[in-house]
Design a protein around this motif. Structure first.
Motif, PDB file in Angstrom:
ATOM      1  N   LEU A 172      -2.024   5.206  -1.659  1.00 61.16           N
ATOM      2  CA  LEU A 172      -3.289   4.496  -2.022  1.00 61.16           C
ATOM      3  C   LEU A 172      -3.967   4.561  -3.246  1.00 61.16           C
ATOM      4  CD1 LEU A 172      -4.614   4.920   1.637  1.00 61.16           C
ATOM      5  CD2 LEU A 172      -3.777   2.932   0.631  1.00 61.16           C
ATOM      6  N   ALA A 173      -4.009   5.710  -3.803  1.00 62.64           N
ATOM      7  CA  ALA A 173      -4.647   6.308  -4.973  1.00 62.64           C
ATOM      8  C   ALA A 173      -4.077   5.515  -6.107  1.00 62.64           C
ATOM      9  CB  ALA A 173      -4.726   7.661  -5.282  1.00 62.64           C
TER      10      ALA A 173
ATOM     11  N   TRP B 215      -2.098   2.772  -5.918  1.00 60.91           N
ATOM     12  CA  TRP B 215      -1.864   1.249  -5.613  1.00 60.91           C
ATOM     13  C   TRP B 215      -3.003   0.410  -5.977  1.00 60.91           C
ATOM     14  CZ3 TRP B 215      -4.912  -1.278  -1.249  1.00 60.91           C
ATOM     15  CH2 TRP B 215      -4.356  -2.605  -0.910  1.00 60.91           C
TER      16      TRP B 215
ATOM     17  N   ARG C 127      -8.185   1.723   0.956  1.00 61.97           N
ATOM     18  CA  ARG C 127      -8.453   2.788  -0.064  1.00 61.97           C
ATOM     19  C   ARG C 127      -9.733   3.772   0.088  1.00 61.97           C
ATOM     20  NH1 ARG C 127      -6.738   1.362  -5.617  1.00 61.97           N
ATOM     21  NH2 ARG C 127      -7.747   3.119  -6.146  1.00 61.97           N
ATOM     22  N   GLU C 128     -10.536   3.459   0.982  1.00 61.54           N
ATOM     23  CA  GLU C 128     -11.415   4.208   1.475  1.00 61.54           C
ATOM     24  C   GLU C 128     -10.916   4.996   2.704  1.00 61.54           C
ATOM     25  OE1 GLU C 128     -14.055   4.207  -0.521  1.00 61.54           O
ATOM     26  OE2 GLU C 128     -13.142   2.575  -1.686  1.00 61.54           O
TER      27      GLU C 128
ATOM     28  N   THR D 283      -5.205  -2.767  -5.780  1.00 57.43           N
ATOM     29  CA  THR D 283      -5.322  -3.679  -4.618  1.00 57.43           C
ATOM     30  C   THR D 283      -5.230  -5.381  -4.915  1.00 57.43           C
ATOM     31  OG1 THR D 283      -7.878  -3.713  -5.544  1.00 57.43           O
ATOM     32  CG2 THR D 283      -7.188  -2.056  -3.951  1.00 57.43           C
TER      33      THR D 283
ATOM     34  N   THR E 145       0.924  -1.256   0.160  1.00 53.77           N
ATOM     35  CA  THR E 145      -0.040  -0.134  -0.127  1.00 53.77           C
ATOM     36  C   THR E 145       0.779   1.199   0.105  1.00 53.77           C
ATOM     37  OG1 THR E 145      -0.474   0.416   2.540  1.00 53.77           O
ATOM     38  CG2 THR E 145      -2.007  -1.251   1.375  1.00 53.77           C
TER      39      THR E 145
END
Length: 234
Positions: A156-157, A159, A130-131, A161, A22
């Motif tokens: 995170l934006a 990455w 992500r949230e 998942t 992440t």
């Protein structure tokens, strides 16, 4: 694949830095300049599926992100024979697999997630990050600076998942022995390097140090404590 890298310094000694899941190279935003100030040329990577590095290719998550692919990427990208190699969490798994061919003089593993499956840790829970909101990150990481929070949100934006989904189908274990002189820096009350692991690692020839009060992101939770834990290894 060739990975995106960020460099600091131009010293004669080389240090390489490998982040955890992440994150991206910016997790080392304070460590990189610190090492550069100590005479290193520092190279930090973005692992596949993270930051500005390419995404994996294949039919499914496991085909795109097998652990061995991370290792080969690292060897394709980094210079062989660095003076120092540091890997955090997933980066510790990858570094341990690459260390024999990467040939660093010394290796440091920061709360490496070698036994995440044995301890029942579910990587798919990371997808929920992500949230994450700024307020949530600050609440869960009270010692992080605003710059660290910004870097995490942006990482995170960028990455994929699927890296977490692939990890959930794989596993690793404690290294049988250190290939090179090796230090493990663990979090206080670590959930990935537990007390029984510490005993085993020491019996196998690893030095293990704990940073009091630091969580899994040791180098970001307590930068000065992390550097103190590296005493004699830089």
């Amino acid at each position: 694949m060739k990975l995106h890298t960020r460099e600091w310094g131009s010293g004669e000694r080389t240090a390489v830095l490998v982040h955890g899941i992440t994150f991206d190279h910016r997790t080392w935003r304070r460590v990189g300049p610190e090492l550069a100030g100590r005479g290193y040329r520092v190279v930090a990577v973005d692992l596949r599926g993270h930051g500005l590095s390419p995404r994996g290719t294949g039919a499914g998550p496991l085909e795109r992100y097998p652990l061995e692919a991370y290792t080969e990427d690292l060897l394709e990208t980094l210079p062989t024979g660095p003076e120092l190699a540091i890997g955090h969490s997933l980066g510790g798994i990858v570094l341990a697999d690459a260390v024999e061919r990467l040939k660093p003089a010394r290796a440091v593993y920061v709360d490496p997630a070698w036994r995440f499956r044995q301890w029942g840790l579910d990587p798919t829970t990371w997808v929920a990050e992500r949230e994450a909101t700024r307020e949530g990150l600050v609440a869960h990481n009270p010692h992080w600076s605003a710059e660290d929070v910004d870097a995490k949100l942006d990482a995170l934006a960028h990455w994929d998942t699927d890296t977490a989904m692939a990890l959930a189908a794989q596993g690793s274990d404690l290294p049988a022995a250190p290939v090179v002189p090796s230090l493990v820096v663990r979090a206080d009350g670590s959930t990935v390097v537990r007390d029984v692991d510490t005993e085993t690692l020491r019996a196998r020839g690893f030095e293990v140090r704990t940073v009091a009060g630091a969580g899994h992101n040791v180098h970001r939770d307590d930068h000065e404590g992390f550097l103190a834990a590296l005493d004699g290894w830089l």
